[in-house]
Design an enzyme around this catalytic site. Sequence first.
Site, mmCIF file in Angstrom:
data_model
loop_
_atom_site.group_PDB
_atom_site.id
_atom_site.type_symbol
_atom_site.label_atom_id
_atom_site.label_comp_id
_atom_site.label_asym_id
_atom_site.label_seq_id
_atom_site.Cartn_x
_atom_site.Cartn_y
_atom_site.Cartn_z
ATOM 1 N N LEU A 1 -12.031 6.229 -2.546
ATOM 2 C CA LEU A 1 -13.340 5.810 -3.060
ATOM 3 C C LEU A 1 -13.661 4.364 -2.673
ATOM 4 C CD1 LEU A 1 -13.155 7.353 -6.662
ATOM 5 C CD2 LEU A 1 -14.242 8.301 -4.622
ATOM 6 N N LYS B 1 1.867 0.853 1.983
ATOM 7 C CA LYS B 1 1.987 -0.385 1.201
ATOM 8 C C LYS B 1 3.317 -1.129 1.416
ATOM 9 C CE LYS B 1 -0.843 0.972 -2.794
ATOM 10 N NZ LYS B 1 -0.850 0.977 -4.259
ATOM 11 N N ASP C 1 -2.530 -4.609 -7.714
ATOM 12 C CA ASP C 1 -2.436 -3.473 -8.653
ATOM 13 C C ASP C 1 -2.129 -3.921 -10.094
ATOM 14 O OD1 ASP C 1 -3.087 -1.378 -6.961
ATOM 15 O OD2 ASP C 1 -1.017 -0.987 -6.360
HETATM 16 P P1 NAP Z 1 5.225 6.029 -5.227
HETATM 17 O O1 NAP Z 1 5.685 4.662 -4.901
HETATM 18 O O2 NAP Z 1 5.422 7.131 -4.237
HETATM 19 O O3 NAP Z 1 5.932 6.447 -6.617
HETATM 20 C C1 NAP Z 1 5.798 7.758 -7.105
HETATM 21 C C2 NAP Z 1 6.383 7.832 -8.517
HETATM 22 O O4 NAP Z 1 6.092 9.136 -9.053
HETATM 23 C C3 NAP Z 1 7.897 7.665 -8.556
HETATM 24 O O5 NAP Z 1 8.236 7.040 -9.757
HETATM 25 C C4 NAP Z 1 8.379 9.118 -8.549
HETATM 26 O O6 NAP Z 1 9.650 9.300 -9.139
HETATM 27 C C5 NAP Z 1 7.322 9.761 -9.429
HETATM 28 N N1 NAP Z 1 7.215 11.196 -9.223
HETATM 29 C C6 NAP Z 1 6.745 11.835 -8.130
HETATM 30 N N2 NAP Z 1 6.789 13.173 -8.321
HETATM 31 C C7 NAP Z 1 7.314 13.373 -9.562
HETATM 32 C C8 NAP Z 1 7.622 14.532 -10.329
HETATM 33 N N3 NAP Z 1 7.391 15.768 -9.860
HETATM 34 N N4 NAP Z 1 8.137 14.374 -11.566
HETATM 35 C C9 NAP Z 1 8.352 13.123 -12.065
HETATM 36 N N5 NAP Z 1 8.097 11.991 -11.372
HETATM 37 C C10 NAP Z 1 7.577 12.111 -10.135
HETATM 38 O O7 NAP Z 1 3.661 6.061 -5.545
HETATM 39 P P2 NAP Z 1 2.773 4.895 -6.219
HETATM 40 O O8 NAP Z 1 2.067 4.159 -5.156
HETATM 41 O O9 NAP Z 1 3.621 4.141 -7.176
HETATM 42 O O10 NAP Z 1 1.689 5.752 -6.997
HETATM 43 C C11 NAP Z 1 2.021 6.402 -8.201
HETATM 44 C C12 NAP Z 1 0.759 6.858 -8.934
HETATM 45 O O11 NAP Z 1 -0.055 5.731 -9.241
HETATM 46 C C13 NAP Z 1 -0.103 7.823 -8.129
HETATM 47 O O12 NAP Z 1 -0.475 8.870 -8.963
HETATM 48 C C14 NAP Z 1 -1.314 6.997 -7.747
HETATM 49 O O13 NAP Z 1 -2.481 7.797 -7.723
HETATM 50 C C15 NAP Z 1 -1.402 5.997 -8.900
HETATM 51 N N6 NAP Z 1 -2.047 4.713 -8.492
HETATM 52 C C16 NAP Z 1 -3.302 4.447 -9.004
HETATM 53 C C17 NAP Z 1 -3.936 3.261 -8.646
HETATM 54 C C18 NAP Z 1 -5.302 2.959 -9.191
HETATM 55 O O14 NAP Z 1 -5.942 2.012 -8.707
HETATM 56 N N7 NAP Z 1 -5.773 3.674 -10.180
HETATM 57 C C19 NAP Z 1 -3.310 2.337 -7.790
HETATM 58 C C20 NAP Z 1 -2.027 2.649 -7.298
HETATM 59 C C21 NAP Z 1 -1.420 3.851 -7.653
HETATM 60 P P3 NAP Z 1 10.997 9.208 -8.236
HETATM 61 O O15 NAP Z 1 11.347 7.750 -8.153
HETATM 62 O O16 NAP Z 1 11.988 10.009 -8.985
HETATM 63 O O17 NAP Z 1 10.660 9.805 -6.882
#
Ligand code: NAP
Length: 301
Positions: free
Chosen positions: A37, A87, A123
């Site tokens: 977005l 990132k 963030d």
């Molecule tokens: P990331 O670095 O890939 O981290 C993913 C996280 O989700 C890890 O803690 C992972 O656990 C966990 N996970 C993935 N699949 C899972 C499952 N089936 N069951 C339990 N835990 C699971 O990704 P990220 O960049 O941190 O993003 C994470 C979330 O934040 C996303 O949903 C994203 O949309 C959201 N986000 C939102 C914004 C915003 O502006 N609103 C900004 C950034 C991110 P493991 O360590 O065990 O793999």
Amino acid sequence: MKEIYTLADLENWGEESTESGLPIRLGVLGEPIEHSLSPQMQNAALESCGLQMRLARFAIGPRDLGQALKLFARHHFVGLSLTVPDKIAVLNFLDEVDENAWAIGAVNAVRFQGGRLYGYNTDGAGISDAIRSGVLGDASLSRWPVLLLGAGGASRAIARQCALEGCPKLFLSNRTRERAEKLAAEISKVNEATTVTVVDQEPGALRQALTGARLVINATNVGLRPDDQSLISRDSLTRDHFVYDTIYNPARTALLAEAEAAGAVFANGLTMLLYQGARAFELWFDRKAPIDAMRAALDVT
Ligand code: NAP
């Protein structure tokens, strides 16, 4: 203007312009990127400020990032937003990374200036601004005990922000417990006044943690898919809990449905997207972001 540009487009870049005739000087990078977005939010901001340029989506993953950054610089880009999976990889190509982004280990905003590339992470400040904007009533990162789900990039930023703001108690729960333990050790050093406890990611342990936490933040990928089950059920939540899901698409995740059923206050991640984007805009242009225009473009109520 194309919906999505690629590395091949950058290699053959002319003076690409948008429908309005304005040149593209900003990009949002990731893979997949079609659902971002950022164009609607940042282009509304640029228009509101009378800045004669626009932002476009670029489908670029870690493998092509180094080459793409050279081309962006050559084509006089001003800045970039980065999303999954770029990132962390981007850290290899920057001239300077600010202390906060370095500590988090991830960069979501890049600025090109004087032939150099600068990296930042907005963030943590983004979710802090969102919460301070009142989207969750009087919830507070600095005064309330927090249960944070996840230990990936977003969680690392949020956990650090909690500690920087003096959060009294932080419960960290991640599917892979070791990642939560590593993060807990790092966060304990940011602010000794923040007590960090690692919690198993299973219903009993989460229920127990929720008796001590007031603000719940989901920063995992759980909830992105329509059939995902919530990590926390309604029986563990009360009317006194405030629940923030960083996911904004879908707008109502399984966790938020549970929060609603329990009578808790809840919000999705659209406001975090808004404020992290506003912070990026401010880094690119050294001026205040037109938050109302950005808010209207995202339809944040
Ligand atoms: P990331 O670095 O890939 O981290 C993913 C996280 O989700 C890890 O803690 C992972 O656990 C966990 N996970 C993935 N699949 C899972 C499952 N089936 N069951 C339990 N835990 C699971 O990704 P990220 O960049 O941190 O993003 C994470 C979330 O934040 C996303 O949903 C994203 O949309 C959201 N986000 C939102 C914004 C915003 O502006 N609103 C900004 C950034 C991110 P493991 O360590 O065990 O793999």
